[in-house]
Design an enzyme around this catalytic site. Sequence first.
Site, PDB file in Angstrom:
ATOM      1  N   GLU A  79       0.851  -1.190   0.000  1.00 47.82           N
ATOM      2  CA  GLU A  79       0.000   0.000   0.000  1.00 47.82           C
ATOM      3  C   GLU A  79       0.891   1.246   0.000  1.00 47.82           C
ATOM      4  O   GLU A  79       0.436   2.336   0.305  1.00 47.82           O
ATOM      5  CB  GLU A  79      -0.961  -0.002   1.184  1.00 47.82           C
ATOM      6  CG  GLU A  79      -0.301  -0.121   2.535  1.00 47.82           C
ATOM      7  CD  GLU A  79      -1.294   0.013   3.660  1.00 47.82           C
ATOM      8  OE1 GLU A  79      -1.899   1.075   3.764  1.00 47.82           O
ATOM      9  OE2 GLU A  79      -1.464  -0.958   4.430  1.00 47.82           O
ATOM     10  N   CYS A 111      -3.491  -3.394   4.548  1.00 50.29           N
ATOM     11  CA  CYS A 111      -2.600  -4.443   5.071  1.00 50.29           C
ATOM     12  C   CYS A 111      -3.036  -5.855   4.685  1.00 50.29           C
ATOM     13  O   CYS A 111      -2.384  -6.829   5.062  1.00 50.29           O
ATOM     14  CB  CYS A 111      -2.526  -4.350   6.587  1.00 50.29           C
ATOM     15  SG  CYS A 111      -1.860  -2.792   7.141  1.00 50.29           S
ATOM     16  N   HIS A 233      -2.602  -9.674  12.379  1.00 46.17           N
ATOM     17  CA  HIS A 233      -1.998  -8.460  11.826  1.00 46.17           C
ATOM     18  C   HIS A 233      -1.648  -7.594  13.031  1.00 46.17           C
ATOM     19  O   HIS A 233      -2.491  -7.394  13.913  1.00 46.17           O
ATOM     20  CB  HIS A 233      -3.010  -7.749  10.912  1.00 46.17           C
ATOM     21  CG  HIS A 233      -2.618  -6.346  10.595  1.00 46.17           C
ATOM     22  ND1 HIS A 233      -1.390  -6.030  10.063  1.00 46.17           N
ATOM     23  CD2 HIS A 233      -3.262  -5.155  10.774  1.00 46.17           C
ATOM     24  CE1 HIS A 233      -1.304  -4.722   9.910  1.00 46.17           C
ATOM     25  NE2 HIS A 233      -2.420  -4.168  10.338  1.00 46.17           N
TER      26      HIS A 233
HETATM   27  P1  HMG Z   1      -3.810   6.973  21.519  1.00 47.40           P
HETATM   28  O1  HMG Z   1      -4.990   7.856  21.671  1.00 47.40           O
HETATM   29  O2  HMG Z   1      -2.476   7.623  21.385  1.00 47.40           O
HETATM   30  O3  HMG Z   1      -3.645   5.984  22.710  1.00 47.40           O
HETATM   31  O4  HMG Z   1      -4.067   6.044  20.239  1.00 47.40           O
HETATM   32  P2  HMG Z   1      -4.745   5.475  23.775  1.00 47.40           P
HETATM   33  O5  HMG Z   1      -5.103   6.590  24.681  1.00 47.40           O
HETATM   34  O6  HMG Z   1      -5.850   4.739  23.069  1.00 47.40           O
HETATM   35  O7  HMG Z   1      -3.872   4.433  24.584  1.00 47.40           O
HETATM   36  C1  HMG Z   1      -3.357   3.309  23.977  1.00 47.40           C
HETATM   37  C2  HMG Z   1      -3.120   2.283  25.077  1.00 47.40           C
HETATM   38  O8  HMG Z   1      -2.090   2.773  25.973  1.00 47.40           O
HETATM   39  C3  HMG Z   1      -4.339   2.025  25.954  1.00 47.40           C
HETATM   40  O9  HMG Z   1      -4.250   0.653  26.327  1.00 47.40           O
HETATM   41  C4  HMG Z   1      -4.092   2.914  27.170  1.00 47.40           C
HETATM   42  O10 HMG Z   1      -4.768   2.481  28.349  1.00 47.40           O
HETATM   43  C5  HMG Z   1      -2.584   2.758  27.326  1.00 47.40           C
HETATM   44  P3  HMG Z   1      -5.530  -0.315  26.209  1.00 47.40           P
HETATM   45  O11 HMG Z   1      -6.637   0.345  26.967  1.00 47.40           O
HETATM   46  O12 HMG Z   1      -5.822  -0.439  24.734  1.00 47.40           O
HETATM   47  O13 HMG Z   1      -5.021  -1.578  26.807  1.00 47.40           O
HETATM   48  N1  HMG Z   1      -1.919   3.848  28.020  1.00 47.40           N
HETATM   49  C6  HMG Z   1      -0.961   3.674  28.944  1.00 47.40           C
HETATM   50  N2  HMG Z   1      -0.412   2.552  29.464  1.00 47.40           N
HETATM   51  C7  HMG Z   1       0.590   2.692  30.411  1.00 47.40           C
HETATM   52  N3  HMG Z   1       1.027   3.913  30.842  1.00 47.40           N
HETATM   53  C8  HMG Z   1       0.482   5.043  30.348  1.00 47.40           C
HETATM   54  C9  HMG Z   1      -0.555   4.957  29.371  1.00 47.40           C
HETATM   55  N4  HMG Z   1      -1.279   5.866  28.678  1.00 47.40           N
HETATM   56  C10 HMG Z   1      -2.122   5.182  27.856  1.00 47.40           C
HETATM   57  N5  HMG Z   1       0.928   6.233  30.790  1.00 47.40           N
HETATM   58  C11 HMG Z   1      -3.684   4.482  18.486  1.00 47.40           C
HETATM   59  C12 HMG Z   1      -3.441   4.818  19.960  1.00 47.40           C
HETATM   60  C13 HMG Z   1      -3.205   3.074  18.240  1.00 47.40           C
HETATM   61  C14 HMG Z   1      -5.183   4.599  18.189  1.00 47.40           C
HETATM   62  C15 HMG Z   1      -2.895   5.486  17.605  1.00 47.40           C
HETATM   63  O14 HMG Z   1      -1.515   5.323  17.815  1.00 47.40           O
HETATM   64  C16 HMG Z   1      -3.182   5.341  16.123  1.00 47.40           C
HETATM   65  O15 HMG Z   1      -4.075   5.985  15.584  1.00 47.40           O
HETATM   66  N6  HMG Z   1      -2.402   4.441  15.377  1.00 47.40           N
HETATM   67  C17 HMG Z   1      -2.645   4.212  13.950  1.00 47.40           C
HETATM   68  C18 HMG Z   1      -3.902   3.392  13.701  1.00 47.40           C
HETATM   69  C19 HMG Z   1      -3.779   1.936  14.106  1.00 47.40           C
HETATM   70  O16 HMG Z   1      -2.699   1.400  14.279  1.00 47.40           O
HETATM   71  N7  HMG Z   1      -4.927   1.244  14.172  1.00 47.40           N
HETATM   72  C20 HMG Z   1      -4.951  -0.164  14.471  1.00 47.40           C
HETATM   73  C21 HMG Z   1      -6.169  -0.883  13.875  1.00 47.40           C
HETATM   74  S1  HMG Z   1      -6.355  -0.539  12.134  1.00 47.40           S
HETATM   75  C22 HMG Z   1      -5.160  -1.549  11.374  1.00 47.40           C
HETATM   76  O17 HMG Z   1      -4.602  -2.406  11.975  1.00 47.40           O
HETATM   77  C23 HMG Z   1      -4.845  -1.258   9.941  1.00 47.40           C
HETATM   78  C24 HMG Z   1      -3.522  -0.550   9.691  1.00 47.40           C
HETATM   79  O18 HMG Z   1      -2.454  -1.453   9.843  1.00 47.40           O
HETATM   80  C25 HMG Z   1      -3.528   0.071   8.287  1.00 47.40           C
HETATM   81  C26 HMG Z   1      -3.773  -0.863   7.105  1.00 47.40           C
HETATM   82  O19 HMG Z   1      -4.581  -1.762   7.127  1.00 47.40           O
HETATM   83  O20 HMG Z   1      -3.145  -0.568   6.064  1.00 47.40           O
HETATM   84  C27 HMG Z   1      -3.299   0.591  10.659  1.00 47.40           C
END
Ligand code: HMG
Length: 381
Positions: A79, A111, A233
């Site tokens: 991609e 992906c 994935h």
């Molecule tokens: P965010 O808002 O930065 O993080 O977004 P958050 O607030 O959701 O926190 C993430 C985790 O960290 C949570 O854990 C928090 O509790 C924890 P969970 O509740 O899930 O267990 N956390 C902490 N832990 C310890 N100490 C702390 C602390 N603070 C928070 N101090 C997000 C995270 C992944 C959404 C963001 O980075 C993002 O947008 N990433 C890109 C999108 C993505 O990877 N999506 C995944 C699904 S889609 C997919 O897989 C397709 C893709 O590969 C593309 C394709 O297909 O081509 C992306």
Amino acid sequence: MKIGISKISFFVPKYYLSLATLAEARGADPLKYTNGLLQNKMAVAPINQDIVSMAANAASNILTEEDKKDIDLVLFATESGIDHSKAAATNLAQLLNLKSEIRAIELKQACYSATIALYFAKGHILQNPNSKVLVVGSDIARYGLETDGEPTQGAGAVAMLITKKPKILVLENTYAFNTSNIYDFWRPVTMDYALVDGHFSNEQYKAFFKTTFEKYQEKSGLTLADFKAMTFHIPYTKIGLRSLQTIAKLSTHPELFKNFEYSTTYNKEVGNIYTGSLYLSLISLLENGKLKSKDRIGMFSYGSGAVAEFFSGILVPGYKKHLVKDIHKQILKNRQKLTFNAYAKMLTDIPKNDVLVEYEDDQTFQLVEISDYERKYMKKA
Ligand code: HMG
């Protein structure tokens, strides 16, 4: 006829950013990345590594001259395309010195596309039992500086040789799949960086996993007890763990959780490599885990936009002999840690037309020039 993976390898660029360095620069708690996302490092591609050179490096880890004679189909999943028209598979075929009597094509669906490539490869081998198919997934995951997705970037390629009587993993014949037209993550054609609705994408990933795993069980008659490991994935490790927790408990399925750890050892050090991510996880499981022949591995593939699939494979006796673990350990060991400023420059240094790239002094395939919009690659002799 049994068809599946006979060889499998990955390549990642030699630079990485520690997520502790990123946390410091962004004023974030480092535990958010290491415990919250369960990620340690992310691979960063320098200007002289693109999807073609990374795919060539991954494939050259495994292909013999005999394989090259037998390959008659190259399926390039990506991609991070470098051309709207010409398939990166044509560049790759030339770099690998494949014969000209082959088919070479590029496949896109975020992906997911390396997964449909495996399915197409099976169909091809059913019709042409003596042929071998090269499947690659190669991508650079870039969300950009100071974006929500920044800690979930990465870069790398996985190459797989698909044959009859496979030496590593037989791909089973039950597939459960699902498609829905959503905007959770996408990259319009004029943009260098992906757009993402992060939390929505997480919800969709988990919902698609539920739907496809339930459908898979219904179609196959198998249950969780029939699996020794589940691979996912892995855009970041925590989402795989959270998905596993929706179908299994640590107290009743400790083996699945132990194998999940093995299956994410490499991903934690590399980050998201999009099309290759599930297959990097498979390599990690096979090379670091203790699975036995005939063990069944579940595989969940998700590509935003979105298409998902759950399928499975059975390990072949003696599969360990056909892995290239030493090469992978060396690739990871030889990497260099970037300072934050070096990372910021490398991430934004995207090759355009009329660039001459300084050749790095090592043995890997590299992009060396783009002139008149034609890309030239080299590998030191
Ligand atoms: P965010 O808002 O930065 O993080 O977004 P958050 O607030 O959701 O926190 C993430 C985790 O960290 C949570 O854990 C928090 O509790 C924890 P969970 O509740 O899930 O267990 N956390 C902490 N832990 C310890 N100490 C702390 C602390 N603070 C928070 N101090 C997000 C995270 C992944 C959404 C963001 O980075 C993002 O947008 N990433 C890109 C999108 C993505 O990877 N999506 C995944 C699904 S889609 C997919 O897989 C397709 C893709 O590969 C593309 C394709 O297909 O081509 C992306």
